[in-house]
Design an enzyme around this catalytic site. Structure first.
Site, PDB file in Angstrom:
ATOM      1  N   ARG A  66      27.362-111.268  42.933  1.00  0.00           N
ATOM      2  CA  ARG A  66      26.337-110.293  43.327  1.00  0.00           C
ATOM      3  C   ARG A  66      26.148-110.289  44.846  1.00  0.00           C
ATOM      4  O   ARG A  66      26.078-109.212  45.454  1.00  0.00           O
ATOM      5  CB  ARG A  66      25.019-110.607  42.605  1.00  0.00           C
ATOM      6  CG  ARG A  66      23.907-109.622  42.904  1.00  0.00           C
ATOM      7  CD  ARG A  66      22.686-109.856  42.019  1.00  0.00           C
ATOM      8  NE  ARG A  66      22.818-109.145  40.746  1.00  0.00           N
ATOM      9  CZ  ARG A  66      22.452-107.857  40.594  1.00  0.00           C
ATOM     10  NH1 ARG A  66      22.023-107.173  41.632  1.00  0.00           N
ATOM     11  NH2 ARG A  66      22.571-107.269  39.422  1.00  0.00           N
ATOM     12  N   ILE A  93      19.052-103.972  41.865  1.00  0.00           N
ATOM     13  CA  ILE A  93      18.131-104.656  42.777  1.00  0.00           C
ATOM     14  C   ILE A  93      18.946-105.080  44.002  1.00  0.00           C
ATOM     15  O   ILE A  93      19.932-105.797  43.872  1.00  0.00           O
ATOM     16  CB  ILE A  93      17.526-105.912  42.098  1.00  0.00           C
ATOM     17  CG1 ILE A  93      16.872-105.517  40.764  1.00  0.00           C
ATOM     18  CG2 ILE A  93      16.520-106.587  43.021  1.00  0.00           C
ATOM     19  CD1 ILE A  93      15.752-104.519  40.892  1.00  0.00           C
ATOM     20  N   ASN A 108      11.837 -96.374  47.629  1.00  0.00           N
ATOM     21  CA  ASN A 108      12.235 -96.280  46.215  1.00  0.00           C
ATOM     22  C   ASN A 108      11.242 -95.415  45.464  1.00  0.00           C
ATOM     23  O   ASN A 108      10.071 -95.323  45.832  1.00  0.00           O
ATOM     24  CB  ASN A 108      12.264 -97.681  45.585  1.00  0.00           C
ATOM     25  CG  ASN A 108      12.726 -97.651  44.120  1.00  0.00           C
ATOM     26  OD1 ASN A 108      13.748 -97.048  43.803  1.00  0.00           O
ATOM     27  ND2 ASN A 108      11.955 -98.269  43.253  1.00  0.00           N
ATOM     28  N   THR A 109      11.698 -94.768  44.418  1.00  0.00           N
ATOM     29  CA  THR A 109      10.803 -94.023  43.545  1.00  0.00           C
ATOM     30  C   THR A 109      10.889 -94.635  42.151  1.00  0.00           C
ATOM     31  O   THR A 109      11.965 -94.996  41.687  1.00  0.00           O
ATOM     32  CB  THR A 109      11.155 -92.515  43.501  1.00  0.00           C
ATOM     33  OG1 THR A 109      10.270 -91.881  42.582  1.00  0.00           O
ATOM     34  CG2 THR A 109      12.592 -92.244  43.100  1.00  0.00           C
ATOM     35  N   HIS A 110       9.709 -94.824  41.547  1.00  0.00           N
ATOM     36  CA  HIS A 110       9.636 -95.506  40.239  1.00  0.00           C
ATOM     37  C   HIS A 110       8.796 -94.653  39.294  1.00  0.00           C
ATOM     38  O   HIS A 110       7.702 -94.209  39.679  1.00  0.00           O
ATOM     39  CB  HIS A 110       9.006 -96.894  40.420  1.00  0.00           C
ATOM     40  CG  HIS A 110       8.900 -97.668  39.150  1.00  0.00           C
ATOM     41  ND1 HIS A 110      10.001 -98.254  38.547  1.00  0.00           N
ATOM     42  CD2 HIS A 110       7.838 -97.950  38.358  1.00  0.00           C
ATOM     43  CE1 HIS A 110       9.608 -98.847  37.430  1.00  0.00           C
ATOM     44  NE2 HIS A 110       8.306 -98.684  37.286  1.00  0.00           N
ATOM     45  N   ASP A 142      10.729-104.226  48.877  1.00  0.00           N
ATOM     46  CA  ASP A 142      10.678-105.562  49.497  1.00  0.00           C
ATOM     47  C   ASP A 142      11.542-106.487  48.628  1.00  0.00           C
ATOM     48  O   ASP A 142      12.369-106.016  47.851  1.00  0.00           O
ATOM     49  CB  ASP A 142       9.222-106.047  49.643  1.00  0.00           C
ATOM     50  CG  ASP A 142       8.547-106.265  48.291  1.00  0.00           C
ATOM     51  OD1 ASP A 142       7.331-106.515  48.293  1.00  0.00           O
ATOM     52  OD2 ASP A 142       9.232-106.162  47.242  1.00  0.00           O
ATOM     53  N   GLY A 144      10.930-108.116  46.093  1.00  0.00           N
ATOM     54  CA  GLY A 144      10.595-108.209  44.661  1.00  0.00           C
ATOM     55  C   GLY A 144      11.177-107.020  43.916  1.00  0.00           C
ATOM     56  O   GLY A 144      11.912-106.212  44.476  1.00  0.00           O
ATOM     57  N   ASP A 146      10.225-103.620  42.437  1.00  0.00           N
ATOM     58  CA  ASP A 146       9.181-102.576  42.424  1.00  0.00           C
ATOM     59  C   ASP A 146       7.840-103.104  42.923  1.00  0.00           C
ATOM     60  O   ASP A 146       6.776-102.708  42.434  1.00  0.00           O
ATOM     61  CB  ASP A 146       9.027-102.027  40.991  1.00  0.00           C
ATOM     62  CG  ASP A 146      10.307-101.381  40.505  1.00  0.00           C
ATOM     63  OD1 ASP A 146      10.584-101.477  39.295  1.00  0.00           O
ATOM     64  OD2 ASP A 146      11.047-100.813  41.332  1.00  0.00           O
TER      65      ASP A 146
HETATM   66  C1  GRF Z   1      13.872 -91.285  38.119  1.00  0.00           C
HETATM   67  O1  GRF Z   1      12.750 -91.008  37.307  1.00  0.00           O
HETATM   68  C2  GRF Z   1      13.720 -92.640  38.751  1.00  0.00           C
HETATM   69  O2  GRF Z   1      12.392 -92.963  39.093  1.00  0.00           O
HETATM   70  C3  GRF Z   1      14.185 -93.533  37.627  1.00  0.00           C
HETATM   71  O3  GRF Z   1      15.285 -92.864  37.062  1.00  0.00           O
HETATM   72  C4  GRF Z   1      15.122 -91.462  37.281  1.00  0.00           C
HETATM   73  C5  GRF Z   1      16.345 -90.973  38.013  1.00  0.00           C
HETATM   74  O4  GRF Z   1      16.413 -89.616  37.857  1.00  0.00           O
HETATM   75  N1  GRF Z   1      14.561 -94.827  38.129  1.00  0.00           N
HETATM   76  P1  GRF Z   1      17.512 -88.756  38.706  1.00  0.00           P
HETATM   77  O5  GRF Z   1      18.810 -89.540  38.672  1.00  0.00           O
HETATM   78  O6  GRF Z   1      16.980 -88.613  40.099  1.00  0.00           O
HETATM   79  O7  GRF Z   1      17.578 -87.440  37.972  1.00  0.00           O
END
Ligand code: GRF
Length: 208
Positions: A66, A93, A108-110, A142, A144, A146
């Site tokens: 990794r 990660i 990042n988007t979660h 960071d 961790g 999320d």
């Molecule tokens: C998003 O909702 C993201 O937050 C999650 O997986 C989805 C990815 O969607 N980790 P896309 O590949 O941008 O359509």
């Protein structure tokens, strides 16, 4: 600002960024300069190729360890001299090298309201828990999972139908909010600058 976007899946968040930038990166304040993935053949890579963008793939399985994968990913991203790295549905990660290289500049988007339901199954976990609202979180990465400082959040009501229809339908509704949240957040970071102090993110002209 130069953005490198990392994807693992269909890439609709990437597409939202590309659509927002359109043919006027000056107006948005940023441009996507490359797209990377942890696997071949994803929708995100196809969208990047359609947009004529450089792409790269760093498959974990192609490296002996990794840390070696992390070093390779770091080098591949660094080649494009990003101001911000956007993890848009990137399901790995990142490690020490990556954080050393881009820490404080990785967004990042979660698909959940952090700190609730971190990890790879945020939508499923929220639904199973029986929450009445969930949503999405745009945050800095960071060391961790999320856990980094939160930039923006959006709320999505969980309806009776969601409970019946299950995770996929709810995730699609979350993604509708998430795409706009990400486009807004990245644009503001790029245009107005930001400062991170502990867990707080201060948007706006840094140093004023
Ligand atoms: C998003 O909702 C993201 O937050 C999650 O997986 C989805 C990815 O969607 N980790 P896309 O590949 O941008 O359509």
């Amino acid at each position: 600002a130069r953005l490198v976007v990392l994807v693992s899946g269909s890439g609709t968040n990437l597409q939202a960024l590309l659509d927002a930038i359109g043919d006027d990166p000056e107006h948005y304040g940023a441009q996507v300069v490359a797209v990377g993935a942890d696997r071949d053949g994803t929708g995100g890579l196809e969208r990047a190729e359609r947009a004529g963008l450089p792409t790269f793939v760093c498959r974990l399985g192609a490296y002996a360890s990794r840390p070696e994968w992390d070093a390779a990913l770091t080098a591949a991203v660094a080649e494009h001299r990003p101001d911000l790295v956007v993890s848009a549905g990137f399901m790995k990660i990142v490690g020490k090298d990556f954080l050393a290289g881009f820490g404080g500049r990785i967004v990042n988007t979660h698909p959940a309201l952090l700190p609730s339901f971190p990890g790879a199954h945020g939508v499923r976990d929220a639904l199973a828990y029986g929450v009445k609202v969930t949503g999405c979180t745009v945050h800095f990465v960071d060391d961790g999972v999320d856990t980094g400082p939160i930039i923006a959040q959006g709320v999505v009501e969980v309806t009776e139908e969601d409970t019946a229809e299950g995770e996929a339908a709810l995730h699609e509704r979350i993604k509708e909010v998430e795409r706009n949240l990400l486009v807004e957040a990245v644009g503001r970071l790029a245009r107005d600058g930001y400062r991170i102090e502990g867990r707080k993110v201060h948007l706006g002209h840094v140093g004023e």
